[in-house]
Motif scaffolding. Structure first.
Motif, PDB file in Angstrom:
ATOM      1  N   ARG A  55       0.734  -1.257  -0.017  1.00  0.00           N
ATOM      2  CA  ARG A  55       0.123  -0.015  -0.017  1.00  0.00           C
ATOM      3  C   ARG A  55       0.896   1.375   0.109  1.00  0.00           C
ATOM      4  O   ARG A  55       1.500   1.335   0.852  1.00  0.00           O
ATOM      5  N   ILE A  56       0.739   2.100  -0.860  1.00  0.00           N
ATOM      6  CA  ILE A  56       1.685   3.232  -1.284  1.00  0.00           C
ATOM      7  C   ILE A  56       0.699   4.671  -0.992  1.00  0.00           C
ATOM      8  O   ILE A  56      -0.266   4.711  -1.876  1.00  0.00           O
ATOM      9  N   ARG A  57       1.128   5.423  -0.128  1.00  0.00           N
ATOM     10  CA  ARG A  57       0.651   6.753  -0.228  1.00  0.00           C
ATOM     11  C   ARG A  57       1.462   7.739  -0.985  1.00  0.00           C
ATOM     12  O   ARG A  57       2.864   7.751  -0.580  1.00  0.00           O
ATOM     13  N   ILE A  58       1.152   8.335  -1.860  1.00  0.00           N
ATOM     14  CA  ILE A  58       1.973   9.204  -2.736  1.00  0.00           C
ATOM     15  C   ILE A  58       2.585  10.293  -2.024  1.00  0.00           C
ATOM     16  O   ILE A  58       1.754  11.210  -1.291  1.00  0.00           O
ATOM     17  N   LYS A  59       3.643  10.597  -1.589  1.00  0.00           N
ATOM     18  CA  LYS A  59       4.185  11.446  -0.812  1.00  0.00           C
ATOM     19  C   LYS A  59       4.054  12.918  -1.140  1.00  0.00           C
ATOM     20  O   LYS A  59       4.319  13.241  -2.448  1.00  0.00           O
ATOM     21  N   GLY A  60       3.790  13.994  -0.387  1.00  0.00           N
ATOM     22  CA  GLY A  60       3.655  15.276  -0.953  1.00  0.00           C
ATOM     23  C   GLY A  60       2.427  15.860  -1.540  1.00  0.00           C
ATOM     24  O   GLY A  60       2.265  17.008  -1.631  1.00  0.00           O
ATOM     25  N   ALA A 111       5.960   7.324  -0.850  1.00  0.00           N
ATOM     26  CA  ALA A 111       6.790   7.324  -1.746  1.00  0.00           C
ATOM     27  C   ALA A 111       6.426   8.209  -2.822  1.00  0.00           C
ATOM     28  O   ALA A 111       5.370   8.794  -3.084  1.00  0.00           O
ATOM     29  N   ARG A 112       7.588   8.634  -3.505  1.00  0.00           N
ATOM     30  CA  ARG A 112       7.492   9.512  -4.903  1.00  0.00           C
ATOM     31  C   ARG A 112       7.400   8.362  -5.889  1.00  0.00           C
ATOM     32  O   ARG A 112       8.024   7.485  -6.147  1.00  0.00           O
ATOM     33  N   CYS A 113       6.308   8.413  -6.966  1.00  0.00           N
ATOM     34  CA  CYS A 113       6.125   7.757  -7.763  1.00  0.00           C
ATOM     35  C   CYS A 113       6.051   8.380  -9.191  1.00  0.00           C
ATOM     36  O   CYS A 113       5.645   9.600  -9.179  1.00  0.00           O
TER      37      CYS A 113
END
Length: 170
Positions: A55-60, A111-113
């Motif tokens: 599970r990834i939360r897009i940083k920023g 994460a930055r994606c």
């Protein structure tokens, strides 16, 4: 030909099974640093994706919650769903590459994606479907606001404020 001991064969097989499990059927690949993930993404909401089991939360960025409503031309619309749809459009059929930068309080990977070498967070904010969170994408937010695109086309409550009012986890 050298014959491997039972212990060597066993640890080799275990390593192979772990590697295959991490790669998974969903196309997840963890690079040697364990800080990079890539694969096809499933979109949860406007700022959260899944690659395999990660599970990834897009940083920023911060996007409206799925239940959140906004208004445009005096009419309410489901802006959380609109934001999710915008993210789906960005990642559909593409390989998403993410660089982990820690975890959030819900244990999602921060994460930055990117897709095709383009920063997903920057695109979501510049298209107006998310706001800058922590000042990371302030220039993109200023451009979106000045062009009146996405959320900026009407009225909305910043997602962080909406969650606070509705005691909703983000």
């Amino acid at each position: 030909m050298r014959r491997l001991s039972r212990r060597s064969r066993s640890s080799g097989i275990t390593s192979l099974i772990v590697a295959l499990g991490l790669a998974g059927g969903a196309g997840l690949m963890l690079k040697p640093s364990d800080r990079s993930l890539e694969g096809r993404a499933q979109v949860t909401d406007g700022d959260t994706i899944r690659i395999g089991e990660a599970r990834i939360r897009i940083k920023g960025i911060d996007a409206p919650e799925m239940e959140q409503r906004c208004s445009r031309a005096g009419r309410a619309y489901a802006c959380g769903e609109a934001s999710r749809r915008a993210l789906i459009d960005l990642v559909s059929g593409e390989i998403v590459r993410c660089r982990a930068a820690g975890r959030d309080r819900y244990q999602r990977i921060l994460a930055r994606c990117s897709v095709n070498a383009k920063d997903i967070g920057a695109r979501m904010v510049e298209d107006g479907w998310a706001v800058s969170y922590g000042r990371d994408y302030d220039p993109e937010e200023i451009r979106a606001r000045s062009r009146s695109v996405g959320l900026w086309e009407g009225e909305f409550e910043r997602p962080q404020d909406w969650r606070r009012e509705h005691s909703h986890r983000g």
